[in-house]
Structure formats: C-alpha cells, structure tokens
Design an enzyme around this catalytic site. Structure first.
Site, mmCIF file in Angstrom:
data_model
loop_
_atom_site.group_PDB
_atom_site.id
_atom_site.type_symbol
_atom_site.label_atom_id
_atom_site.label_comp_id
_atom_site.label_asym_id
_atom_site.label_seq_id
_atom_site.Cartn_x
_atom_site.Cartn_y
_atom_site.Cartn_z
ATOM 1 N N SER A 185 0.796 -1.195 0.158
ATOM 2 C CA SER A 185 0.036 0.091 -0.163
ATOM 3 C C SER A 185 0.837 1.491 -0.092
ATOM 4 O O SER A 185 1.709 1.417 -1.007
ATOM 5 C CB SER A 185 -0.788 -0.051 1.386
ATOM 6 O OG SER A 185 -1.911 1.002 1.182
ATOM 7 N N GLU A 301 -9.346 -5.159 -4.274
ATOM 8 C CA GLU A 301 -8.747 -4.223 -3.150
ATOM 9 C C GLU A 301 -9.772 -3.231 -2.646
ATOM 10 O O GLU A 301 -9.801 -3.168 -1.395
ATOM 11 C CB GLU A 301 -7.858 -3.451 -3.906
ATOM 12 C CG GLU A 301 -6.514 -4.145 -4.590
ATOM 13 C CD GLU A 301 -5.382 -4.198 -3.623
ATOM 14 O OE1 GLU A 301 -5.645 -3.849 -2.540
ATOM 15 O OE2 GLU A 301 -4.187 -4.608 -4.274
ATOM 16 N N HIS A 397 -7.823 -5.392 -0.276
ATOM 17 C CA HIS A 397 -6.607 -4.655 0.099
ATOM 18 C C HIS A 397 -6.224 -5.123 1.336
ATOM 19 O O HIS A 397 -6.982 -5.621 2.451
ATOM 20 C CB HIS A 397 -6.966 -3.364 0.300
ATOM 21 C CG HIS A 397 -5.712 -2.398 0.575
ATOM 22 N ND1 HIS A 397 -4.700 -2.337 -0.670
ATOM 23 C CD2 HIS A 397 -5.057 -1.709 1.397
ATOM 24 C CE1 HIS A 397 -3.721 -1.445 -0.099
ATOM 25 N NE2 HIS A 397 -4.117 -1.007 1.193
#
Length: 487
Positions: A185, A301, A397
C-alpha cells in the site's frame, strides 16, 4: 537473551525458535524540536548495552492501520526492528515499509512480524517513517530551501534506514550486498518511489511492490493548497509558517484531519514532485530498470474500504479518483464499466473501477515502465478468497500481507481469511517460499507454484495466487483497455 554489537553500540535482543529479534533500534536521530520537518540525521552511538526487547512507539497518527486500536505515538519514532535467523549468515535482507495511506500504521503491527520469513533464511527489517503532516508537508515555498525536503521526508526516512542497513546489518548476519526493499500500500508506493529517487540509488538491489505504484504523488500547487489548509486550521497565516515547528503534535494532527476533510482527492498527503526537491519528477517516468521487481495487486482491493469506510453503493465520483491523468474521463470510465459489467450493481462496479484505479492499473504501468527500461519484473494477482465470509470480502486490500509474513493467526489474518482454512495456510507457505527465493536473488519459485515467467507488455503473463495457482496472459484485458487513455 542475545547480544549483538554494532558500531553504534551493543544491543540486547531475544531469541525464540531459531529467530533473533531486536526491537526499537534507532536508525536516525529523533526528528524533534528544530529538526521537525527536516531530513533525518544518523543515529548517535550509545554507552553500555541498549535493551532492544520492546518496540518503540509509532509515528504520530490518529488511529492504527485498518481501524486497529489506537497505538501509543511519539514524534521520536524513527526506529526499526530486526528479525534474524539464528544460523550464521550472511543472509539476504528484506527491508519492509508498512502501509497505512501515509497517515497511519506502524512497523511493529503483528501482521508484519518477520519471524516466519526469518525461518526461510531472510533477515527482515521493518522500518518506521514519519506520516502525514510531519512527513509530507510542503514548506519550501514559505520557508525557503532549508525546508526543500519537507514534502518527501517520509521517503527520506526510509533512505536513512537503508543507510543504517548498509552500515550495520552485517552485525545481524545480514548481507549488505543483497538488500531487497519492499512494502505494501503506502509502503509499496514508498518502495516504487525510491526506485527513482536519486538519494536512494545503490542502497537496495531488488524491490517488492504490493498494491503500490509509482505515480501517486502530488503536484506543487496541490501541496501548497494542503499547506494552506493546515495553516488555516491552526489560525496561522503564511507569514507565520515558521511557527509550525513549535505546534504541539495533537494540534498538528487535528489540523491534518481538517486539511484532509477539505481536500479534493482521497489522499491529501503524498510525496510532492518538486524539480528543486528530492523527488524531481513523477517516479513512473524515471524508472531505471536496474532493480528487479516482484509486484502485484489483489483482485478486490476496494472491498476493504467499502466495508470499513462508509461508501455504500454509490458510483465513483471525481474525489475518489486520485490518480487520473484525465479527470475529464470519469464519466467515460463509469460508462465503460457499465458496458463491460452490465450484470453488476453500482457497488460492485465501484469496487472494480476503484480497485483498478488505485492499485491494478498503477501496478501495470510500473511493470510496463520497468520493461521499457530493460528491467525484470514478475507480476502477480492475488485471487484467493475465503469461500465463506460474513462481509463478502473477496480478495481485498491487505489480504496478501499475512500470507507473505505467515501471520495468518493474527486478528487481521483471521478476519481476512475467515478463520484461516487449511488451504490458506498451504498458499501462505508457497508465497513465503517464493518471496524468500526472490529476496535471495533468484526468481520467485516455490513448491506448488508453476514456473513464474517475466512480465512483458505483449503477453502480460501474470501469476494468479490462488488454490491452485496458475499463470495467465493479460488478466482482465478488456478492463485494462478501458484505462488506456485515462491513466
């Protein structure tokens, strides 16, 4: 109890099941007082043995990553943690940068515990860096060249940690000539940015970018606007910007929250492209290709944010799309997704579109840039999803993190996997083996995975991390083509 002596002094750590762990090791001088908003300086030596059995405090932030419980914070936050095999080295090194949107997260979160990777023969170093206003506030336009680095201190903190690794990791049986930088990320974006950052050249030899990209940066006008919002929230005019050095941290965090609320993009605080600063160009445009890459994203995600943030079933709006090269194409993108996926409702189309915008397409563009620079890239798409999950997460995610670190039994790991079924443990073992093989200097090979080919923009062969794992050419090709003129 175990001891290691570095040139800065002796450290006392702990050993368990063949792994030596040293926590809260300073890699820089505290960035406090007059040093606030300035580049991190090297750590000073200490006298006697330093106890390294407890984690340091996290960088100032409003809350822990992914809605975790609030953590203890301190502006004196530039510390790292080392997880080293007990066996003699030299071992390859993985330097890991945590995620959290550049405003939250910590290197010591349980999901980043490096013990399992250390058992694969890798020295794992998890690093902290300054977040939000303290790491990325643009000040050069108000305070002059003495603050030219303030808008990229988050990146430069990691550069300082890499210098520490080069100078000291041999004391932990790590090989300073085999250093892989990786992150997820925001940490993946930091990693990608450092591929092109002049100050980071030569400090690492391989890179792993999970759910990242090399184009999510801010322009100087955008950064100046955010600085204005911070000053206004504190009741300061531009002529009083120097007073920011003395503002208490809680007040800075409150001003940061107000600036984010007034921003016109999902993420207000990002590294700033400044021709006269440490990041002179959009990193995607200056990738050199000299560092082999392992990179990828997850299939769903955006599910993480739909579940945890409030987004409901609305269609994407302009503020959601922080990376668009052509914001005027929003209506066309929404229409294109409706034509591609007429069977999906607005919520599901939003997830697919924002997943591609924030993670999938930036990952593809980075792989394309790497190939154009004659570099090597191995691409993956994480597609495993729990067969039953109360919130229909799919492959959201952060789901890849506990698989890579073998931390499926942490609270986050158990929640993401729906209780850690046996096939999740088997897939995690394969992924850890592949990541360790890449960090060691080879291709990401593992028992139970097919041969993993290099990525090229013609065939776009991608490893689908699932049970079973497969290699496919150009997954979601028609969806990728929708983005060809938008990003």
């Amino acid at each position: 109890m175990v001891r290691v002596r570095t040139s800065l002094g002796e450290l006392i750590g702990a050993e368990s099941d063949g792994v030596r762990v040293f926590r809260g090791v300073p890699f820089a001088a505290p960035p406090v007082g007059p040093a606030r908003f300035c580049p991190a300086r090297p750590a000073s030596a200490w006298h006697g043995a330093r106890d390294a059995r407890e984690f340091a405090r996290a960088a100032p932030q409003p809350i822990g990553q992914y809605g975790a419980a609030p953590v203890e914070i301190d502006e004196d936050c530039l510390y790292l943690n080392v997880f080293a095999p007990a066996e003699p080295g030299p071992h390859p090194v993985l330097v890991w940068v945590h995620g959290g949107g550049y405003t939250s997260g910590a290197s010591f979160e349980a999901v980043y515990d490096g013990s399992e990777l250390a058992r694969h023969g890798v020295v794992v170093v998890t690093v902290a860096y300054r977040l939000g206003v303290l790491g990325l506030l643009h000040l050069r336009h108000l305070l002059g060249d003495s603050y030219a680095d303030s808008s990229a201190n988050s990146l430069l903190d990691v550069v300082r940690a890499l210098h520490w690794v080069r100078e000291h990791i041999a004391a932990f049986d790590g090989d300073p000539g085999r250093v892989t930088l990786g992150g997820v990320s925001a940490g993946g974006k930091v990693t990608a940015n450092l591929l092109a950052l002049p100050a980071a050249r030569g400090l690492f030899h391989r890179a792993i970018v999970q759910s990242g990209g090399a184009q999510t940066v801010r322009t100087m006008p955008e950064a100046e606007e955010a600085t204005g919002h911070v000053l206004a929230a504190l009741g300061l005019g531009p002529d009083r910007a120097a007073e920011l050095v003395d503002v208490p941290v809680p007040d800075l965090l409150a001003a940061q929250a107000e600036a984010i609320g007034r921003g016109t993009a999902r993420f207000v605080f990002r590294p700033v492209v400044d021709p006269d600063g440490p990041l002179p160009a959009v990193p995607l445009h200056t990738i050199r290709g000299d560092v082999p890459l392992l990179l990828g994203s997850n299939q769903d995600e955006e599910e993480m944010f739909v579940v945890t943030e409030r987004s409901g079933g609305r269609e994407p709006v302009a503020a959601d799309l922080a990376n668009l090269r052509r914001p005027d194409r929003l209506a066309e993108l929404v229409r294109g997704y409706a034509e591609l996926y007429p069977e999906l409702n607005g919520r599901s189309r939003r997830i697919r579109l924002l997943t591609a915008e924030s993670y999938g397409i930036p990952t593809v563009r980075l792989a394309e840039a790497q190939h154009a620079a004659d570099g090597q890239a191995y691409m993956y798409r994480f597609r495993w999803a729990p067969k039953a999950h109360p919130q229909r997460l799919g492959s959201p995610h952060a789901i890849d993190i506990p698989f890579v670190f073998g931390t499926l039994d942490t609270p986050l790991g158990r929640w993401l996997t729906g209780g850690v079924p046996a096939e999740a443990r088997a897939l995690s073992a394969r992924i850890r083996q592949a990541w360790a093989a890449f960090v060691a200097g080879g291709p990401p090979v593992a028992d139970g995975l097919p041969d993993w080919p290099l990525y090229d923009p013609t065939e776009r062969r991608t490893m689908l991390l699932d049970v079973p794992a497969t290699v496919v050419g150009d997954p979601d090709r028609e969806e990728r083509r929708v983005w060809d003129h938008a990003m």
